[in-house]
Design an enzyme around this catalytic site. Structure first.
Site: not given
Ligand code: PEP
Length: 273
Positions: A8, A228, A190, A184, A10, A106, A108
């Site tokens: 992803n 992460s 992040g 997630e 973003k 997601h 976000e």
């Molecule tokens: C995400 O935004 O879906 C995600 C998993 O981000 P990160 O791997 O940076 O935690």
């Protein structure tokens, strides 16, 4: 079980030039660094990239002759095709760009765009109507995790599938091939913080059971972990049979780390065969 590793991107990278450079690194590494007889080349772990909407067509075109798929990060709630919805991008437009999947829900988007249950039911319907696969993202916040509400929150988020099927039972057959769930935890995205593999495994077991109860076609749905994931922790997640792959944010912005994560799932899958 087919493993998946999805990047992803973003709102990254900043320029088309940076997109080209990242894609070149990725495609070159896939073509040259992977010997022809390895699991990676046999495509055991499917790779997908979700760039910004503005880069979708270019990324899809660049990846056309590779095994890497392309996904949008979102689609319009208001129409599957066209209409007076300034700033939106429809499922049809996404499919026309060459992408074959879309992320939906997601955290976000839930946080910054107030993406609701109702809008997600509509988006799921639009995606499937245009033959786009859906990576449905779910997960609890830190407070919900601390209050031990993870499974409750997830059940509510998963109920978009049940509600979609109640409204459009004819979509049931699409779901076996065109639905992936990405678990997630919001607090892990992040942040560098991750749940234990055992916690993720138990949550994935619950997700698989819950989704299997909706309809026969969602038995055996792929469930990815996201939050992460990096080169250092991917092996541990990949070793658990309940974890079918990863949705990767930050570490997908470098070909080296993205492919190292994919390789961890390849290795684990090879060992399971
Ligand atoms: C995400 O935004 O879906 C995600 C998993 O981000 P990160 O791997 O940076 O935690």
């Amino acid at each position: 079980m087919q493993a998946w590793v999805i990047g992803n991107w973003k709102q990254n990278p900043a320029t088309s030039r940076d997109v080209d450079a990242l894609l070149n690194d990725l495609v070159t590494a896939l073509e040259t660094q992977v010997p022809a007889d390895t699991a990676l080349s046999k495509n055991r772990c499917k790779l997908m990239i979700a760039p910004s909407c503005i880069h979708l067509a270019a990324v899809s075109t660049r990846l056309k002759d590779s095994s890497v798929l392309c996904a949008a990060q979102n689609i319009s709630e208001h129409s599957a095709s066209t209409g007076a919805y300034t700033g939106d991008c429809s499922a049809q437009q996404v499919a026309d760009s060459g992408a074959t999947w879309t992320l939906l829900g997601h955290s976000e988007r839930r946080q910054y765009h107030k993406e609701s249950h109702h809008s997600l039911v509509k988006k799921l319907s639009h995606a499937l109507a245009q033959n786009l696969g859906v990576v449905l993202c779910i997960g609890e916040t830190q407070t919900q995790y601390d209050d031990k509400q993870t499974l409750e929150v997830i059940d509510t988020q998963l109920s978009v599938i049940k509600d979609l099927l109640a409204q459009q039972p004819e979509l049931v057959s699409s779901l076996s091939e065109q639905l992936i769930i990405a678990y997630e935890p919001v607090w892990a995205i992040g942040t560098g913080k991750v749940p234990t593999v055992e916690e993720v495994s138990k949550t994935h077991e619950h997700i698989k059971q819950t989704v299997a109860e909706f309809t026969k076609t969602t038995e055996g749905t792929t469930v990815l972990y996201g939050g992460s994931v990096n080169m250092a922790n991917a092996d541990a997640f990949a070793a658990d049979p309940m974890i079918d792959g990863a949705l990767v944010g930050g570490a997908s912005l470098k070909a080296e780390s993205f492919l190292a994560i994919a390789n961890a799932f390849n290795q684990a899958n090879t060992e399971l065969v």
